[in-house]
Design a protein around this motif. Structure first.
Motif, PDB file in Angstrom:
ATOM      1  N   PHE A  74      -9.535 -26.653  11.217  1.00 16.97           N
ATOM      2  CA  PHE A  74     -10.400 -25.467  11.141  1.00 16.97           C
ATOM      3  C   PHE A  74     -11.715 -25.822  10.442  1.00 16.97           C
ATOM      4  N   ARG A  78     -15.393 -26.049  12.250  1.00 15.25           N
ATOM      5  CA  ARG A  78     -16.468 -25.161  11.803  1.00 15.25           C
ATOM      6  C   ARG A  78     -17.719 -25.960  11.461  1.00 15.25           C
ATOM      7  N   GLU A  79     -17.527 -27.096  10.795  1.00 17.07           N
ATOM      8  CA  GLU A  79     -18.682 -27.943  10.489  1.00 17.07           C
ATOM      9  C   GLU A  79     -19.324 -28.458  11.770  1.00 17.07           C
ATOM     10  N   THR A  82     -21.212 -25.736  13.715  1.00 14.95           N
ATOM     11  CA  THR A  82     -22.463 -25.365  13.060  1.00 14.95           C
ATOM     12  C   THR A  82     -23.601 -26.298  13.483  1.00 14.95           C
ATOM     13  N   HIS A 278     -20.474 -28.543   3.243  1.00 19.60           N
ATOM     14  CA  HIS A 278     -20.507 -28.440   1.785  1.00 19.60           C
ATOM     15  C   HIS A 278     -19.171 -27.957   1.261  1.00 19.60           C
TER      16      HIS A 278
ATOM     17  N   TRP B  23     -16.295 -15.803   2.517  1.00 15.15           N
ATOM     18  CA  TRP B  23     -16.147 -17.212   2.195  1.00 15.15           C
ATOM     19  C   TRP B  23     -15.170 -17.887   3.158  1.00 15.15           C
ATOM     20  N   ALA B  24     -14.061 -17.185   3.473  1.00 16.00           N
ATOM     21  CA  ALA B  24     -13.061 -17.785   4.358  1.00 16.00           C
ATOM     22  C   ALA B  24     -13.649 -18.075   5.737  1.00 16.00           C
ATOM     23  N   VAL B  25     -14.503 -17.176   6.222  1.00 12.63           N
ATOM     24  CA  VAL B  25     -15.042 -17.361   7.570  1.00 12.63           C
ATOM     25  C   VAL B  25     -16.227 -18.328   7.571  1.00 12.63           C
ATOM     26  N   THR B  26     -17.102 -18.207   6.591  1.00 12.64           N
ATOM     27  CA  THR B  26     -18.368 -18.955   6.659  1.00 12.64           C
ATOM     28  C   THR B  26     -18.476 -20.056   5.612  1.00 12.64           C
ATOM     29  N   GLY B  27     -17.520 -20.145   4.700  1.00 10.40           N
ATOM     30  CA  GLY B  27     -17.623 -21.131   3.622  1.00 10.40           C
ATOM     31  C   GLY B  27     -18.920 -20.991   2.849  1.00 10.40           C
ATOM     32  N   VAL B  28     -19.427 -19.777   2.746  1.00 13.43           N
ATOM     33  CA  VAL B  28     -20.796 -19.567   2.244  1.00 13.43           C
ATOM     34  C   VAL B  28     -21.001 -20.160   0.852  1.00 13.43           C
ATOM     35  N   ARG B  29     -22.156 -20.794   0.685  1.00 10.01           N
ATOM     36  CA  ARG B  29     -22.520 -21.338  -0.620  1.00 10.01           C
ATOM     37  C   ARG B  29     -23.952 -20.961  -0.958  1.00 10.01           C
ATOM     38  N   LEU B 179     -20.656 -22.412   9.343  1.00 11.90           N
ATOM     39  CA  LEU B 179     -21.011 -22.547   7.937  1.00 11.90           C
ATOM     40  C   LEU B 179     -22.294 -21.786   7.660  1.00 11.90           C
ATOM     41  N   CYS B 180     -22.324 -21.049   6.564  1.00 12.73           N
ATOM     42  CA  CYS B 180     -23.531 -20.311   6.188  1.00 12.73           C
ATOM     43  C   CYS B 180     -23.975 -20.718   4.788  1.00 12.73           C
TER      44      CYS B 180
END
Lengths: 309, 220
Positions: A74, A78-79, A82, A278, B23-29, B179-180
């Motif tokens: 997953f 996702r990476e 993107t 990240h 965070w779970a969907v986009t891993g936002v940082r 990723l956002c």
């Protein structure tokens, strides 16, 4: 003491000494730390996290390992997504990659249906994904979009899923110890990453492909693979192989791992990014840690399947 | 209007859940590029392409800061049905303003100023609506200027939200994982008596400076 306990104790000892050495070096050297030292600290921290995640998964057995690698897929997908070119019309295809293909692929491994999990993505998804994209009607950059989707699903789901699939191999006189085979693959491949890095730092002179990755040298590659093969031979007691076979398989996995890293670097260059993502602060993304495993796992799987079952 | 200073327990829990989901969907940082996470009262202004935008900013803030922060949103949209109304009034901390010039009963600026005077930080989308065009940013409405002219002490932070239009574009039911990142820029300086147009242009440029190179094929 069981092999698993011995392995994890050994890893803990190695990592603890690595952490101690790195802490000592960081304490002695002038501040701010050199980028090599920062990089070393970062790698060691990532290793601790990796070992912790893998030990927890091992505690839960087969299910735990499958869930762990489904999560790795997953994060990697996702990476990858993107960095690719997507258009509004790709939403359904992309969404199905995450919520249909990943669960189905790992479920098929869970129920040990080799005949389907080995072709589900390269046959069925290979054809279904472009069909779904075409049905949406947007033809602009169609070929690029479809190719990028195929690549992403193969790398981040199909290839990675061959790590937990190792558990299902029916190797005679090696029943219910498949987890150890996974540990063997991960330790040798990741170990080879580190060893190539160390040999490259110490002796590296001749670059292999300066345009793709300036840090990869022939000296690092040869030293890394030979020492990783030695590591693999030393870990033969985890596996159904003889010490010589274990060394040869470790060497093969490490060559594949090297190629995986090279391809991953080429993709990053193409997209003008330094890291895949990240995931962990300052450590890059999941793919930065898993790229070598992506290439090593399916080849290791099929060689073992052909010669030992 | 759900704008009293302290958030209710339900709002607190909903805020935490939404931040976790984002965070779970986009891993936002968050990328703090010119300012840090802070205790000061702030107006965060950002580009707007998706309903998920303010949740992403929420997810980047520390719990304490998040609890004093409310998003400014259009009352016409959020009061257009019982579910939306419940979400806006009870689950989220929103400051709802009336966007319709002709029929509005309350001046949006005074609504926002009231929230600021209660000590809240605001998330504002100065484009006024979600940007569906190929332009990176629409023209800014004057609200941002009016707020800052009335309350010049409040820190103005530009926030560039990356990729959210791909995760959850207009009309999407389910988010697609990408990723956002949210880039928080240096506080914008307002000099008293600055011209409205000049200031708005400056604010828009400051936000655009945070935007990275676009990789999407849509732009070609």
């Amino acid at each position: 003491m069981s092999e698993t306990t011995r392995l994890f104790l050994g890893l803990a000892v190695v990592l603890t000494s690595a952490s101690a050495i790195a802490a000592f070096l960081s304490w002695r050297s002038p501040k701010p730390l050199s980028s090599t030292l920062q990089n070393l600290n970062v790698r060691i921290k990532a290793w601790w996290i990796m070992i912790a995640a893998i030990s927890i998964a091992f505690l839960f057995g087969q299910g735990g390992v499958i869930l762990l690698f489904a999560f790795v897929s997953f994060a990697a997908l996702r990476e990858y997504a993107t960095l690719t070119n997507t258009r509004h019309a790709d939403r359904w295809t992309l969404l199905s990659m995450f919520i249909v293909i990943i669960p189905v692929q790992y479920y098929l491994i869970w129920i040990d249906w080799y005949g389907l999990y080995s072709i589900f993505i390269p046959v069925y998804c290979f054809l279904a994904m472009p069909a779904l994209t075409a049905l949406r009607g947007d033809t602009q950059h169609f070929l690029e979009r479809v190719s990028e989707q195929q690549w992403g699903i193969m790398l981040s789901v199909y290839c990675i899923s061959h790590v937990p699939a190792l558990m299902t191999l029916p190797i005679p006189a090696y029943q219910s110890r498949g987890l150890l085979l996974i540990a063997f693959l991960i330790v040798t491949v990741q170990g080879s990453d580190v060893l190539q890095y160390i040999f490259g730092k110490l002796f590296g002179k001749h670059r292999i492909s300066p345009k793709v990755s300036p840090s990869k040298t022939w000296e690092g590659l040869v030293g890394g693979i030979l020492s990783a093969a030695a590591l693999g031979a030393a870990l033969y007691w985890l596996t159904p192989f003889s010490p010589f076979e274990a060394g040869a398989l470790a060497g093969l996995a490490c060559i594949m791992g090297f190629l995986g890293g090279l391809v991953a670097s080429a993709i990053k260059r193409d997209r003008g990014v330094k890291d895949w993502g990240h995931m962990i602060e300052g450590h890059g993304g999941m793919m930065d840690r898993a790229d070598s495993l992506v290439f090593a796992a399916p080849v290791f799987f099929h060689v073992v399947r052909y010669a030992w079952t | 209007m759900g704008t009293s200073h302290a958030p209710t327990l339900m709002q607190r829990i909903a805020g935490r859940c939404l931040a976790g989901l984002a965070w779970a969907v986009t891993g936002v940082r968050p990328i703090w590029d010119g300012c840090g996470p802070g205790q000061r009262q702030r107006i965060y202004y950002a580009n707007h392409t998706s309903h998920g935008d303010f949740i992403l900013i929420f997810a980047c803030l520390r719990a304490k800061e998040r609890e004093r922060t409310a998003a400014v949103a259009g009352a016409d949209y959020w009061h257009a049905g019982p579910i939306r109304r419940f979400v806006a009034d009870h689950l989220l901390r929103t400051v709802l303003v009336e966007r319709n010039w002709v029929e509005r009963s309350q001046d949006p600026i005074s609504t926002m100023l009231a929230a600021l005077d209660q000590g809240q930080s605001l998330i504002l989308f100065p484009e006024g609506t979600r940007n569906m065009t190929d332009e990176r940013l629409l023209r800014f409405k004057s609200g941002l200027f009016n707020l800052v002219a009335a309350r010049p002490d409040i820190e103005l932070i530009p926030c560039w939200i990356e990729n959210m239009a791909r995760v959850m574009p207009k009309g999407a039911v389910l988010p697609v994982p990408f990723l956002c990142r949210v880039v928080f820029g240096p506080p914008l300086v307002y000099t008293p008596d600055e011209d409205r147009k000049v200031f708005l242009q400056k604010a828009r440029d400051a936000l655009l400076r945070l935007a990275p190179f676009e990789t999407d094929l849509q732009d070609e």
